[in-house]
Enzyme design. Sequence first.
Site, mmCIF file in Angstrom:
data_model
loop_
_atom_site.group_PDB
_atom_site.id
_atom_site.type_symbol
_atom_site.label_atom_id
_atom_site.label_comp_id
_atom_site.label_asym_id
_atom_site.label_seq_id
_atom_site.Cartn_x
_atom_site.Cartn_y
_atom_site.Cartn_z
ATOM 1 C CG ASP A 14 -2.394 -9.904 3.389
ATOM 2 O OD1 ASP A 14 -2.212 -8.670 3.446
ATOM 3 O OD2 ASP A 14 -1.584 -10.684 2.856
ATOM 4 C CD GLU A 45 -1.882 -12.919 -1.344
ATOM 5 O OE1 GLU A 45 -1.692 -13.171 -2.533
ATOM 6 O OE2 GLU A 45 -1.065 -13.176 -0.468
ATOM 7 C CG ASN A 46 -3.770 -14.729 2.246
ATOM 8 O OD1 ASN A 46 -3.194 -13.668 2.425
ATOM 9 N ND2 ASN A 46 -3.177 -15.775 1.713
ATOM 10 C CG ASN A 74 2.122 -14.590 -2.517
ATOM 11 O OD1 ASN A 74 1.661 -13.602 -1.939
ATOM 12 N ND2 ASN A 74 2.368 -15.709 -1.882
ATOM 13 C CG HIS A 75 -1.429 -17.094 -1.831
ATOM 14 N ND1 HIS A 75 -0.955 -18.352 -2.135
ATOM 15 C CD2 HIS A 75 -0.806 -16.719 -0.689
ATOM 16 C CE1 HIS A 75 -0.075 -18.721 -1.211
ATOM 17 N NE2 HIS A 75 0.039 -17.745 -0.321
ATOM 18 C CG HIS A 160 1.305 -9.016 -1.501
ATOM 19 N ND1 HIS A 160 0.369 -8.944 -0.495
ATOM 20 C CD2 HIS A 160 1.579 -10.332 -1.653
ATOM 21 C CE1 HIS A 160 0.075 -10.163 -0.082
ATOM 22 N NE2 HIS A 160 0.806 -11.022 -0.763
ATOM 23 C CG HIS A 185 3.396 -11.571 1.523
ATOM 24 N ND1 HIS A 185 2.682 -12.620 0.981
ATOM 25 C CD2 HIS A 185 4.637 -12.082 1.783
ATOM 26 C CE1 HIS A 185 3.464 -13.690 0.896
ATOM 27 N NE2 HIS A 185 4.647 -13.392 1.376
ATOM 28 C CG HIS A 187 -0.756 -12.735 6.877
ATOM 29 N ND1 HIS A 187 -1.433 -13.925 6.750
ATOM 30 C CD2 HIS A 187 -0.770 -12.171 5.645
ATOM 31 C CE1 HIS A 187 -1.850 -14.080 5.505
ATOM 32 N NE2 HIS A 187 -1.444 -13.027 4.808
HETATM 33 FE FE FE2 Z 1 0.810 -12.987 0.074
#
Ligand code: FE2
Length: 274
Positions: A14, A45-46, A74-75, A160, A185, A187
Amino acid sequence: WKIYFKMRIFFLGDIVGQSGCTAVKKHLPNIIKKKKIDFVVVNGENAADQGVGITEEIAKDLFNCGVDVITTGNHVWDQKEIIKHIEKEERLLRPENLITTSPGKGFGVYNSKNGFKIGVLNLMGNIFMKKCDDVFEAAANFIKKNALKDNYDFLVVDFHGEITSEKMAMGHFFDGYATVVIGTHTHIPTSDCRILNKGTAYQTDAGMCGDYDSVIGMDKNNSLNKFLNKDAKKHFPSIGEVSLTGAIIEGDIETGLAKSIRQFIFGGVLEDKN
Ligand code: FE2
Protein backbone atom coordinates in the site's frame (compact mmCIF):
# COMPACT_ATOMS: atom_id res chain seq x y z
CA TRP A 1 20.28 -23.46 -28.16
CA LYS A 2 17.62 -21.83 -26.10
CA ILE A 3 16.54 -18.21 -25.79
CA TYR A 4 16.60 -17.17 -22.17
CA PHE A 5 13.19 -16.02 -21.01
CA LYS A 6 12.50 -14.80 -17.56
CA MET A 7 9.55 -13.32 -15.75
CA ARG A 8 10.19 -11.09 -12.80
CA ILE A 9 7.19 -9.57 -11.05
CA PHE A 10 7.56 -6.73 -8.56
CA PHE A 11 4.80 -6.20 -6.01
CA LEU A 12 4.71 -3.17 -3.71
CA GLY A 13 2.46 -2.81 -0.67
CA ASP A 14 0.00 0.00 0.00
CA ILE A 15 1.38 3.38 -1.10
CA VAL A 16 0.59 5.87 1.66
CA GLY A 17 0.04 9.58 0.95
CA GLN A 18 2.15 12.08 -0.89
CA SER A 19 5.48 10.92 0.55
CA GLY A 20 4.73 7.32 -0.49
CA CYS A 21 3.83 8.43 -4.03
CA THR A 22 6.89 10.64 -4.32
CA ALA A 23 9.21 7.83 -3.21
CA VAL A 24 7.66 5.34 -5.67
CA LYS A 25 7.97 7.84 -8.53
CA LYS A 26 11.56 8.60 -7.59
CA HIS A 27 12.85 5.06 -7.10
CA LEU A 28 10.70 2.72 -9.18
CA PRO A 29 12.31 3.40 -12.58
CA ASN A 30 15.76 2.58 -11.14
CA ILE A 31 14.52 -0.52 -9.33
CA ILE A 32 12.90 -1.80 -12.54
CA LYS A 33 16.22 -1.40 -14.36
CA LYS A 34 18.46 -2.72 -11.61
CA LYS A 35 16.34 -5.74 -10.71
CA LYS A 36 15.31 -6.47 -14.31
CA ILE A 37 11.61 -6.25 -13.50
CA ASP A 38 9.09 -7.21 -16.19
CA PHE A 39 5.81 -6.38 -14.48
CA VAL A 40 4.87 -4.11 -11.56
CA VAL A 41 1.77 -4.30 -9.33
CA VAL A 42 1.22 -1.83 -6.49
CA ASN A 43 -1.61 -1.42 -4.04
CA GLY A 44 -2.68 2.23 -4.31
CA GLU A 45 -5.71 2.46 -2.05
CA ASN A 46 -4.00 4.85 0.40
CA ALA A 47 -2.15 6.91 -2.19
CA ALA A 48 -4.20 10.14 -1.98
CA ASP A 49 -2.78 13.03 0.07
CA GLN A 50 -5.22 12.23 2.90
CA GLY A 51 -3.94 8.64 3.08
CA VAL A 52 -7.23 7.15 1.90
CA GLY A 53 -8.33 6.47 -1.66
CA ILE A 54 -6.67 7.36 -4.93
CA THR A 55 -7.23 10.05 -7.58
CA GLU A 56 -7.07 9.92 -11.37
CA GLU A 57 -3.96 12.11 -11.35
CA ILE A 58 -2.11 9.89 -8.86
CA ALA A 59 -3.03 6.77 -10.82
CA LYS A 60 -1.66 8.39 -14.00
CA ASP A 61 1.57 9.38 -12.25
CA LEU A 62 2.05 5.82 -11.00
CA PHE A 63 1.46 4.33 -14.45
CA ASN A 64 3.90 6.86 -15.93
CA CYS A 65 6.72 5.81 -13.61
CA GLY A 66 6.47 2.11 -14.47
CA VAL A 67 3.49 0.65 -12.59
CA ASP A 68 1.49 -1.79 -14.73
CA VAL A 69 -1.51 -2.43 -12.47
CA ILE A 70 -2.88 -0.71 -9.33
CA THR A 71 -4.90 -2.77 -6.86
CA THR A 72 -7.00 -1.36 -4.02
CA GLY A 73 -9.20 -2.42 -1.10
CA ASN A 74 -11.59 -1.06 1.50
CA HIS A 75 -10.62 2.59 0.83
CA VAL A 76 -11.08 2.36 -2.94
CA TRP A 77 -13.99 4.86 -3.12
CA ASP A 78 -12.74 7.35 -0.51
CA GLN A 79 -11.81 9.87 -3.24
CA LYS A 80 -15.15 10.11 -5.03
CA GLU A 81 -13.71 11.06 -8.45
CA ILE A 82 -12.33 7.55 -8.83
CA ILE A 83 -15.83 6.01 -9.05
CA LYS A 84 -16.14 7.43 -12.61
CA HIS A 85 -12.51 7.04 -13.57
CA ILE A 86 -12.28 3.34 -12.69
CA GLU A 87 -14.78 2.54 -15.47
CA LYS A 88 -12.33 3.96 -18.03
CA GLU A 89 -9.08 2.73 -16.51
CA GLU A 90 -8.52 -0.98 -17.11
CA ARG A 91 -5.31 -1.00 -15.08
CA LEU A 92 -7.00 0.13 -11.87
CA LEU A 93 -8.70 -2.68 -9.94
CA ARG A 94 -11.05 -2.81 -6.96
CA PRO A 95 -11.69 -6.01 -4.96
CA GLU A 96 -13.44 -8.63 -7.09
CA ASN A 97 -15.79 -9.57 -4.24
CA LEU A 98 -17.29 -6.12 -3.65
CA ILE A 99 -21.06 -6.22 -4.04
CA THR A 100 -21.85 -6.99 -7.68
CA THR A 101 -23.24 -3.55 -8.58
CA SER A 102 -19.91 -1.85 -7.80
CA PRO A 103 -18.23 0.08 -10.62
CA GLY A 104 -14.95 -1.17 -12.07
CA LYS A 105 -13.63 -4.70 -11.91
CA GLY A 106 -11.49 -6.91 -9.73
CA PHE A 107 -9.60 -8.84 -12.35
CA GLY A 108 -7.81 -8.12 -15.59
CA VAL A 109 -5.25 -9.62 -17.95
CA TYR A 110 -2.36 -7.39 -18.98
CA ASN A 111 0.71 -7.55 -21.22
CA SER A 112 4.09 -7.54 -19.53
CA LYS A 113 7.05 -5.64 -21.00
CA ASN A 114 8.50 -8.95 -22.21
CA GLY A 115 5.36 -10.15 -23.94
CA PHE A 116 3.61 -12.39 -21.41
CA LYS A 117 -0.01 -12.25 -20.30
CA ILE A 118 -0.37 -11.48 -16.59
CA GLY A 119 -3.65 -11.93 -14.76
CA VAL A 120 -4.12 -9.74 -11.71
CA LEU A 121 -6.87 -10.54 -9.22
CA ASN A 122 -7.77 -8.23 -6.34
CA LEU A 123 -9.64 -9.79 -3.41
CA MET A 124 -10.72 -8.44 -0.03
CA GLY A 125 -11.00 -10.39 3.21
CA ASN A 126 -14.23 -10.76 5.18
CA ILE A 127 -12.86 -10.63 8.72
CA PHE A 128 -12.68 -7.16 10.32
CA MET A 129 -13.22 -5.59 6.91
CA LYS A 130 -16.03 -3.70 5.19
CA LYS A 131 -18.93 -5.93 4.26
CA CYS A 132 -18.31 -7.63 0.95
CA ASP A 133 -19.17 -10.95 -0.70
CA ASP A 134 -17.67 -14.17 0.67
CA VAL A 135 -14.06 -14.07 -0.44
CA PHE A 136 -13.50 -17.85 -0.55
CA GLU A 137 -16.64 -18.27 -2.64
CA ALA A 138 -15.35 -15.56 -5.01
CA ALA A 139 -11.96 -17.30 -5.17
CA ALA A 140 -13.58 -20.69 -5.86
CA ASN A 141 -15.66 -19.19 -8.70
CA PHE A 142 -12.57 -17.57 -10.11
CA ILE A 143 -10.55 -20.79 -10.10
CA LYS A 144 -13.43 -22.60 -11.80
CA LYS A 145 -13.39 -20.15 -14.71
CA ASN A 146 -9.69 -19.32 -15.07
CA ALA A 147 -6.46 -21.27 -15.33
CA LEU A 148 -2.73 -20.70 -15.69
CA LYS A 149 -1.55 -21.05 -19.31
CA ASP A 150 -5.17 -20.93 -20.46
CA ASN A 151 -6.33 -17.46 -19.53
CA TYR A 152 -2.93 -15.97 -18.67
CA ASP A 153 0.72 -17.00 -18.37
CA PHE A 154 1.02 -15.82 -14.76
CA LEU A 155 -1.44 -14.85 -12.04
CA VAL A 156 -0.89 -12.31 -9.26
CA VAL A 157 -3.43 -12.29 -6.41
CA ASP A 158 -3.58 -9.31 -4.05
CA PHE A 159 -5.47 -10.35 -0.93
CA HIS A 160 -6.43 -7.19 0.93
CA GLY A 161 -7.18 -8.31 4.46
CA GLU A 162 -6.72 -7.65 8.12
CA ILE A 163 -5.90 -11.01 9.63
CA THR A 164 -3.03 -13.38 8.99
CA SER A 165 -4.99 -16.66 9.17
CA GLU A 166 -7.48 -15.68 6.47
CA LYS A 167 -4.62 -14.61 4.21
CA MET A 168 -2.60 -17.76 4.78
CA ALA A 169 -5.67 -19.92 4.12
CA MET A 170 -6.19 -18.07 0.84
CA GLY A 171 -2.57 -18.71 -0.06
CA HIS A 172 -3.14 -22.45 0.29
CA PHE A 173 -6.45 -22.22 -1.56
CA PHE A 174 -4.65 -20.75 -4.59
CA ASP A 175 -1.63 -23.04 -4.28
CA GLY A 176 -0.94 -24.41 -7.76
CA TYR A 177 -3.37 -21.94 -9.38
CA ALA A 178 -1.53 -18.63 -8.97
CA THR A 179 2.04 -17.44 -9.46
CA VAL A 180 1.84 -15.48 -6.23
CA VAL A 181 -0.65 -14.67 -3.48
CA ILE A 182 0.41 -11.63 -1.54
CA GLY A 183 -1.39 -9.80 1.25
CA THR A 184 -1.95 -6.07 1.65
CA HIS A 185 -3.79 -3.73 4.04
CA THR A 186 -1.99 -4.13 7.40
CA HIS A 187 0.94 -1.93 6.24
CA ILE A 188 3.33 -4.23 8.10
CA PRO A 189 5.59 -6.46 5.99
CA THR A 190 5.77 -10.07 7.12
CA SER A 191 8.98 -12.10 6.80
CA ASP A 192 7.31 -15.28 5.57
CA CYS A 193 8.06 -15.16 1.84
CA ARG A 194 8.09 -18.73 0.58
CA ILE A 195 6.87 -21.09 -2.11
CA LEU A 196 3.92 -23.23 -1.09
CA ASN A 197 3.79 -26.99 -1.81
CA LYS A 198 2.25 -26.77 -5.28
CA GLY A 199 4.41 -23.89 -6.48
CA THR A 200 2.60 -20.66 -5.58
CA ALA A 201 4.72 -17.92 -4.01
CA TYR A 202 3.28 -16.41 -0.86
CA GLN A 203 3.71 -13.51 1.56
CA THR A 204 1.15 -12.70 4.24
CA ASP A 205 1.61 -8.94 3.87
CA ALA A 206 3.73 -6.87 1.52
CA GLY A 207 3.83 -3.94 3.95
CA MET A 208 3.51 -0.36 2.77
CA CYS A 209 5.35 2.32 0.85
CA GLY A 210 5.30 4.96 3.53
CA ASP A 211 7.03 6.40 6.58
CA TYR A 212 7.43 3.66 9.20
CA ASP A 213 8.20 6.17 11.96
CA SER A 214 4.43 6.35 12.31
CA VAL A 215 1.43 4.21 13.16
CA ILE A 216 0.91 2.20 9.96
CA GLY A 217 1.82 5.26 7.89
CA MET A 218 -0.25 7.80 9.83
CA ASP A 219 1.16 10.55 12.06
CA LYS A 220 2.24 8.77 15.24
CA ASN A 221 1.48 11.53 17.77
CA ASN A 222 -1.99 12.09 16.43
CA SER A 223 -2.63 8.35 16.29
CA LEU A 224 -1.34 7.87 19.82
CA ASN A 225 -3.59 10.67 21.04
CA LYS A 226 -6.56 8.86 19.55
CA PHE A 227 -5.65 5.73 21.51
CA LEU A 228 -5.17 7.83 24.65
CA ASN A 229 -8.58 9.43 24.12
CA LYS A 230 -6.95 12.84 23.90
CA ASP A 231 -7.80 15.57 21.43
CA ALA A 232 -6.89 14.24 18.01
CA LYS A 233 -7.51 15.11 14.38
CA LYS A 234 -8.55 12.75 11.64
CA HIS A 235 -5.65 10.45 10.77
CA PHE A 236 -3.18 12.02 8.34
CA PRO A 237 -0.09 10.51 6.66
CA SER A 238 3.30 10.78 8.30
CA ILE A 239 5.72 12.54 5.95
CA GLY A 240 9.16 11.29 7.02
CA GLU A 241 11.51 9.23 4.89
CA VAL A 242 9.72 6.38 3.14
CA SER A 243 10.52 2.67 3.09
CA LEU A 244 9.32 0.84 0.00
CA THR A 245 8.33 -2.72 0.84
CA GLY A 246 7.03 -5.70 -1.08
CA ALA A 247 8.45 -8.68 -2.89
CA ILE A 248 10.11 -9.74 -6.13
CA ILE A 249 8.74 -12.95 -7.61
CA GLU A 250 10.46 -14.95 -10.31
CA GLY A 251 7.94 -16.83 -12.44
CA ASP A 252 8.56 -20.16 -14.15
CA ILE A 253 7.91 -19.75 -17.87
CA GLU A 254 6.96 -23.43 -18.32
CA THR A 255 4.36 -23.67 -15.57
CA GLY A 256 3.39 -20.11 -14.64
CA LEU A 257 4.13 -20.96 -11.04
CA ALA A 258 6.89 -19.38 -8.95
CA LYS A 259 10.59 -20.17 -8.96
CA SER A 260 11.43 -17.78 -6.14
CA ILE A 261 10.09 -14.98 -3.99
CA ARG A 262 12.26 -12.51 -2.20
CA GLN A 263 11.18 -9.87 0.26
CA PHE A 264 11.97 -6.30 -0.83
CA ILE A 265 12.69 -3.50 1.65
CA PHE A 266 14.27 -0.25 0.49
CA GLY A 267 15.00 3.06 2.21
CA GLY A 268 13.72 4.82 5.31
CA VAL A 269 13.75 3.47 8.87
CA LEU A 270 12.97 -0.07 7.74
CA GLU A 271 15.73 -0.44 5.15
CA ASP A 272 17.16 -3.94 5.04
CA LYS A 273 20.74 -3.49 6.20
CA ASN A 274 21.69 -7.16 5.79
FE1 FE2 B 1 -6.90 -1.23 3.34
